[in-house]
Design an enzyme around this catalytic site. Structure first.
Site, short mmCIF file in Angstrom:
data_model
loop_
_atom_site.label_atom_id
_atom_site.label_comp_id
_atom_site.label_asym_id
_atom_site.label_seq_id
_atom_site.Cartn_x
_atom_site.Cartn_y
_atom_site.Cartn_z
NE ARG A 54 48.02 -53.02 -5.38
CZ ARG A 54 48.41 -51.80 -5.03
NH1 ARG A 54 49.30 -51.16 -5.79
NH2 ARG A 54 47.92 -51.22 -3.95
CE LYS A 57 44.57 -52.37 -6.42
NZ LYS A 57 43.73 -52.76 -5.26
CG HIS A 97 48.36 -60.24 -3.89
ND1 HIS A 97 48.65 -59.17 -4.71
CD2 HIS A 97 47.73 -59.73 -2.80
CE1 HIS A 97 48.20 -58.06 -4.14
NE2 HIS A 97 47.65 -58.37 -2.98
NE ARG A 156 50.33 -55.48 -2.74
CZ ARG A 156 50.76 -54.21 -2.81
NH1 ARG A 156 51.95 -53.96 -3.30
NH2 ARG A 156 50.01 -53.22 -2.40
CG HIS A 191 48.34 -50.29 1.00
ND1 HIS A 191 48.64 -50.93 2.17
CD2 HIS A 191 48.28 -51.26 0.06
CE1 HIS A 191 48.75 -52.23 1.95
NE2 HIS A 191 48.54 -52.45 0.67
CE1 TYR A 210 61.77 -38.39 -5.92
CE2 TYR A 210 60.88 -37.53 -7.98
CZ TYR A 210 61.85 -38.24 -7.30
OH TYR A 210 62.89 -38.81 -7.97
#
Length: 305
Positions: A148, A172, A241, A244, A267, A276
């Site tokens: 992003r 995010k 974007h 992406r 996502h 991990y």
């Protein structure tokens, strides 16, 4: 016909007066109810009380099959619901058969993409000046790893692991994930790092810096991508974007591994993006190596000294 003319006239007076709607809106209501009349006639409905939810769903399906858009279907259903609410008030029927019926949602527009050739054309920036070296490294990383805008702006020098060919990304919610980096991007980053110190302020950790030596801003990245696309002869408007989206599309097209691609994108609706956690990184790296057009010959982990 159902509804009959007297019921329609009564309803028209109601929305004209009680709801103070415009003549055009009233006309649209009556046109929608005229469609309802025709559809119910095809189903051999004789009175309002004969109508049930299945009849409304069937009518909606017929309109959809006939090519009405999602917006038109939603408006039609709204008109029908409004009429039946009025019919309940008038005690013409005992329940609203349109309750619980939903029109098909409006299809979301798919993001515009670049094909693989366009993406490679964009990132193949010539020149050895610091601007060109920085921009190529930035674009290569955007496309190589599907980051992003905010994520690539946050990348620090210490987030690049050349030996493992990965980048640690803060996404995010400040969640982090490891994403593979292709050999072309790694090579471009290495060339950029050789001249970065000439621009970066002392103690600046950002991988990509502006002319003033500070971390490059989101706006500056957007402007550079737009300018570079024009210089590289790409006619369509390009924004960060889009790289992406193109990354995701090209990966999915080549690999067919939807879950793997979504993990690489970070996502949140699939799983946490913590490093991990529920992440089979070896599987993702294998998917990346075999699928991404800029990932071939990705560097192998160097032995520890």
């Amino acid at each position: 016909m159902v509804p009959d003319d007297a019921q329609l006239v009564s309803f028209a007076r109601h929305i004209d007066t009680a709801r103070n709607l415009s003549p055009l809106t009233t006309k649209n209501y009556l046109r929608d109810l005229s469609r309802l009349q025709s559809l119910l006639e095809d189903q051999a409905i004789e009175t309002l009380s004969d109508i049930d939810t299945q009849h409304i769903r069937s009518a909606l399906a017929t309109l959809h099959k006939n090519g009405l858009s999602s917006a038109s279907l939603q408006r039609w259903l709204s008109s029908v619901r409004t009429f039946f609410r009025y019919a309940l008030q008038k005690q013409w029927l005992s329940n609203n058969p349109a309750d619980g019926v939903r029109a098909p949602s409006k299809a979301k527009k798919l993001p515009k993409l670049m094909d693989a050739d366009q993406a490679i054309q964009l990132v193949n920036i010539a020149g050895d000046d610091w601007h060109s070296l920085r921009d190529r490294a930035l674009l290569e990383l955007l496309y190589s790893s599907g980051l992003r805008l905010a994520e690539i702006a946050k990348v620090d020098i210490g987030d690049i692991h050349s030996g493992e060919a990965t980048v640690r990304v803060t996404g995010k919610g400040n969640k982090t994930r490891l994403v593979p980096v292709g050999s072309c991007a790694l090579a471009a980053i290495e060339r950029w790092l050789k001249v970065r110190s000439e621009r970066a302020l002392e103690n600046e950790k950002a991988l990509f810096v502006s002319q003033r030596g500070k971390r490059i801003s989101h706006r500056a990245i957007q402007q550079r991508v737009k300018l570079i696309a024009q210089r590289q002869g790409i006619s369509q408007p390009i924004h960060p974007h889009m790289l992406r989206h193109s990354f995701a599309s090209h990966m999915l097209e080549s690999s067919g591994d939807l879950r793997g691609v979504q993990e690489l994108l970070g996502h949140a609706n699939l799983s946490t993006t913590q490093v991990y956690t529920h992440l089979d990184f070896q599987h993702l790296a294998k998917t990346y190596d075999s699928a991404h057009p800029r990932a071939h010959s990705r560097g192998k982990k160097k032995p520890e000294s």
